[in-house]
Scaffold this motif. Structure first.
Motif, mmCIF file in Angstrom:
data_model
loop_
_atom_site.group_PDB
_atom_site.id
_atom_site.type_symbol
_atom_site.label_atom_id
_atom_site.label_comp_id
_atom_site.label_asym_id
_atom_site.label_seq_id
_atom_site.Cartn_x
_atom_site.Cartn_y
_atom_site.Cartn_z
ATOM 1 N N CYS A 123 0.877 -1.088 -0.099
ATOM 2 C CA CYS A 123 0.093 0.163 0.046
ATOM 3 C C CYS A 123 0.929 1.185 -0.119
ATOM 4 C CB CYS A 123 -0.911 0.048 1.164
ATOM 5 S SG CYS A 123 -2.135 -1.259 1.257
ATOM 6 N N HIS A 124 1.896 1.410 0.665
ATOM 7 C CA HIS A 124 2.592 2.385 1.165
ATOM 8 C C HIS A 124 4.051 2.513 0.173
ATOM 9 C CE1 HIS A 124 0.058 3.691 4.351
ATOM 10 N NE2 HIS A 124 0.413 2.578 4.750
ATOM 11 N N GLY A 125 4.307 1.504 -0.520
ATOM 12 C CA GLY A 125 5.452 1.603 -1.485
ATOM 13 C C GLY A 125 6.566 1.191 -0.953
ATOM 14 N N SER A 126 7.673 0.703 -1.603
ATOM 15 C CA SER A 126 8.816 0.068 -0.887
ATOM 16 C C SER A 126 9.413 0.998 -0.175
ATOM 17 C CB SER A 126 9.677 -0.559 -2.110
ATOM 18 O OG SER A 126 10.055 0.518 -3.004
ATOM 19 N N ASN A 127 9.512 2.331 -0.456
ATOM 20 C CA ASN A 127 10.123 3.246 0.265
ATOM 21 C C ASN A 127 9.326 4.318 1.189
ATOM 22 O OD1 ASN A 127 12.909 2.638 -0.498
ATOM 23 N ND2 ASN A 127 12.563 3.392 -2.405
ATOM 24 N N GLY A 128 7.896 3.941 1.244
ATOM 25 C CA GLY A 128 6.994 4.795 1.907
ATOM 26 C C GLY A 128 6.506 6.005 0.987
ATOM 27 N N GLN A 129 6.708 5.791 -0.265
ATOM 28 C CA GLN A 129 6.172 6.896 -1.207
ATOM 29 C C GLN A 129 4.963 6.903 -1.437
ATOM 30 O OE1 GLN A 129 7.889 4.275 -1.928
ATOM 31 N NE2 GLN A 129 7.301 3.418 -4.115
ATOM 32 N N GLY A 130 3.994 5.935 -1.121
ATOM 33 C CA GLY A 130 2.644 5.897 -1.239
ATOM 34 C C GLY A 130 2.413 5.269 -2.471
ATOM 35 N N GLY A 131 1.042 4.725 -2.551
ATOM 36 C CA GLY A 131 0.618 4.101 -3.928
ATOM 37 C C GLY A 131 -0.718 4.977 -4.391
ATOM 38 N N PRO A 132 -1.325 4.634 -5.161
ATOM 39 C CA PRO A 132 -2.456 5.468 -5.827
ATOM 40 C C PRO A 132 -3.688 5.052 -4.505
ATOM 41 C CG PRO A 132 -1.542 4.117 -7.589
ATOM 42 C CD PRO A 132 -0.825 3.683 -6.359
ATOM 43 N N GLY A 133 -3.969 6.391 -4.041
ATOM 44 C CA GLY A 133 -4.979 6.259 -2.933
ATOM 45 C C GLY A 133 -4.576 5.783 -1.503
ATOM 46 N N TYR A 134 -3.175 5.801 -1.410
ATOM 47 C CA TYR A 134 -2.620 5.238 -0.160
ATOM 48 C C TYR A 134 -1.843 6.559 0.265
ATOM 49 C CZ TYR A 134 -4.607 0.856 -1.073
ATOM 50 O OH TYR A 134 -5.403 0.001 -1.356
ATOM 51 N N PRO A 135 -1.732 6.976 1.535
ATOM 52 C CA PRO A 135 -0.805 7.830 1.878
ATOM 53 C C PRO A 135 0.819 7.679 1.943
ATOM 54 C CG PRO A 135 -1.703 6.953 3.869
ATOM 55 C CD PRO A 135 -2.269 6.305 2.630
ATOM 56 N N VAL A 136 1.469 8.985 1.676
ATOM 57 C CA VAL A 136 2.888 8.852 1.764
ATOM 58 C C VAL A 136 3.296 8.770 3.135
ATOM 59 C CG1 VAL A 136 5.158 10.253 1.353
ATOM 60 C CG2 VAL A 136 3.024 10.107 -0.481
ATOM 61 N N ILE A 137 4.189 7.900 3.510
ATOM 62 C CA ILE A 137 4.696 7.782 4.788
ATOM 63 C C ILE A 137 6.207 8.254 5.125
ATOM 64 C CG2 ILE A 137 2.851 6.248 5.805
ATOM 65 C CD1 ILE A 137 5.029 4.055 5.602
ATOM 66 N N ALA A 138 6.532 8.832 4.066
ATOM 67 C CA ALA A 138 8.189 9.168 3.834
ATOM 68 C C ALA A 138 8.390 10.575 3.981
ATOM 69 C CB ALA A 138 8.838 8.739 2.579
ATOM 70 N N ASP A 139 7.191 11.129 4.472
ATOM 71 C CA ASP A 139 7.321 13.053 4.515
ATOM 72 C C ASP A 139 6.833 13.061 6.030
ATOM 73 O OD1 ASP A 139 4.454 12.703 4.781
ATOM 74 O OD2 ASP A 139 4.195 13.404 2.767
ATOM 75 N N ASP A 140 6.686 14.220 6.531
ATOM 76 C CA ASP A 140 6.527 14.838 7.807
ATOM 77 C C ASP A 140 4.874 15.200 7.849
ATOM 78 O OD1 ASP A 140 6.556 17.063 6.495
ATOM 79 O OD2 ASP A 140 8.004 18.333 7.824
ATOM 80 N N ASP A 141 4.138 14.920 7.035
ATOM 81 C CA ASP A 141 2.584 15.232 7.267
ATOM 82 C C ASP A 141 2.042 13.960 7.686
ATOM 83 O OD1 ASP A 141 0.744 17.267 6.203
ATOM 84 O OD2 ASP A 141 -0.129 15.324 5.493
ATOM 85 N N TRP A 142 1.441 14.063 8.934
ATOM 86 C CA TRP A 142 0.700 12.961 9.667
ATOM 87 C C TRP A 142 -0.648 13.242 9.985
ATOM 88 C CZ3 TRP A 142 3.406 8.324 9.761
ATOM 89 C CH2 TRP A 142 4.619 8.111 9.464
ATOM 90 N N LEU A 143 -1.690 12.744 9.597
ATOM 91 C CA LEU A 143 -3.202 12.831 10.065
ATOM 92 C C LEU A 143 -3.295 12.691 11.664
ATOM 93 C CD1 LEU A 143 -5.144 11.126 7.264
ATOM 94 C CD2 LEU A 143 -4.764 13.600 7.697
ATOM 95 N N TYR A 144 -2.534 11.896 12.286
ATOM 96 C CA TYR A 144 -2.660 11.577 13.523
ATOM 97 C C TYR A 144 -1.453 11.789 14.311
ATOM 98 C CZ TYR A 144 -6.831 9.035 12.267
ATOM 99 O OH TYR A 144 -8.103 8.425 11.725
ATOM 100 N N GLY A 145 -0.576 12.452 13.664
ATOM 101 C CA GLY A 145 0.924 12.796 14.336
ATOM 102 C C GLY A 145 1.755 11.650 14.043
ATOM 103 N N GLY A 146 3.092 12.060 13.926
ATOM 104 C CA GLY A 146 4.248 11.289 13.551
ATOM 105 C C GLY A 146 5.127 11.044 14.768
ATOM 106 N N ALA A 147 4.631 11.133 15.932
ATOM 107 C CA ALA A 147 5.521 10.375 17.133
ATOM 108 C C ALA A 147 5.727 8.988 16.947
ATOM 109 C CB ALA A 147 4.917 11.093 18.603
ATOM 110 N N VAL A 148 6.981 8.429 17.467
ATOM 111 C CA VAL A 148 7.037 6.893 17.177
ATOM 112 C C VAL A 148 5.896 6.117 17.948
ATOM 113 C CG1 VAL A 148 8.542 6.592 19.277
ATOM 114 C CG2 VAL A 148 8.518 5.038 17.054
ATOM 115 N N GLU A 149 5.226 6.753 19.328
ATOM 116 C CA GLU A 149 4.258 6.032 20.083
ATOM 117 C C GLU A 149 3.070 6.094 19.030
ATOM 118 O OE1 GLU A 149 7.305 8.180 22.957
ATOM 119 O OE2 GLU A 149 6.159 8.599 21.163
ATOM 120 N N THR A 150 2.741 7.281 18.512
ATOM 121 C CA THR A 150 1.380 7.194 17.638
ATOM 122 C C THR A 150 1.506 6.255 16.393
ATOM 123 O OG1 THR A 150 1.268 9.464 18.313
ATOM 124 C CG2 THR A 150 -0.135 8.749 16.360
#
Length: 280
Positions: A123-150
């Motif tokens: 879903c998120h791509g091999s490097n976190g770059q995201g796929g069609p309709g799925y969020p990128v997780i290789a940037d600093d934009d987080w819906l619920y926050g990017g703290a490691v605990e979250t």
């Protein structure tokens, strides 16, 4: 080819072409014969020592008892011995404590790469770059926050935010105004933003609320990125996200992995994802 041998006394077969091209009948060099017989002896010795000759019900096992699976298990045991020191330390540490330890952090990232590939990359791509309709997780934009605990909580329990459909609540003109305001990066400046209570989820300044997982509407980072982004924004406003009352609502569900992966594996993944693009 000549019928008569014009080279008397030469050790040839009598096959002559073009007057002087002939086939000699000399024995191979001694070094070649030695290598030939040595290779035969090597094959015989290999067949005695290792599995080799197939039969009707099996194959010869060899006197050494060697097997590929046995060698694999020996190698795996060696790897586990090396990893044991790190794995023992990780058991009593939180993800945040692991990040604070450079050595353990590097080990965790290396060991979690396969976990990410098996469980997240589809879903998120091999490097976190995201796929069609799925969020990128290789940037600093987080819906619920990017703290490691979250992030660890998200992986464990999954996420399913809800954006109500507004097709029955807004006119087309109002949808157009709100979509244009969102595209401008300053939707709070549009009076409809307050009138239609968009602020209740996205905040008075439209920067989103991590507690609700509502999107930041001011940063031009799109959860649903499409070629015609304005049309995409209108689609989301009209039909919402995960709104079961609207059959055209977008689906955006992060499945939970707490029932698939161990706590230790989830902790490793949290560290790995955080290193891809974590942040507060």
């Amino acid at each position: 080819m000549a019928d008569n041998n014009p080279f008397p006394g030469e050790n040839n077969t009598g096959h002559i072409w073009d007057d002087n091209l002939r086939e000699l009948d000399n024995p191979p060099p001694r070094w070649w014969m030695i290598a030939f017989w040595a290779s035969i002896l090597w094959v015989v010795g290999y067949a005695i020592l290792y599995p080799m000759i197939p039969g009707l019900t099996g194959y010869t096992k060899g006197i050494m008892g060697w097997t590929q699976i046995g060698e694999y298990r020996e190698g795996l045991d060696e790897v586990e011995m090396v990893r044991a020191e790190f794995e023992t330390q990780l058991q009593g540490m939180t993800a945040k404590e692991i990040l604070a330890n450079e050595g353990l952090s590097s080990y965790t990232i290396a060991s979690a790469k396969v976990l990410f590939g098996d469980n997240c990359a589809a879903c998120h791509g091999s490097n976190g770059q995201g796929g069609p309709g799925y969020p990128v997780i290789a940037d600093d934009d987080w819906l619920y926050g990017g703290a490691v605990e979250t992030i660890e909580q998200t992986i464990t329990n999954g996420r399913m935010g809800i954006m109500p459909a507004h097709a029955k609540l807004l006119s087309e003109a109002e949808v157009d105004k709100l979509a244009a305001a969102v595209m401008s990066g300053n939707p709070a400046a549009e009076p409809l933003y307050m009138e239609k209570a968009c602020f209740a989820c996205h905040g008075p300044d439209a920067s989103g609320m991590q507690a609700l997982g509502s999107a930041n509407l001011t940063d031009a980072v799109w959860r649903f990125s499409e070629a015609d982004q304005l049309a995409s924004v209108k689609q989301t406003i009209r039909h919402g996200v995960n709104d079961t009352s609207d059959p055209l609502s977008r689906e955006a569900v992060m499945p939970k992995f707490g029932d698939r992966l161990s706590a230790g594996e989830i902790k490793k993944l949290a560290v790995y994802v955080y290193k891809l693009g974590g942040g507060q």
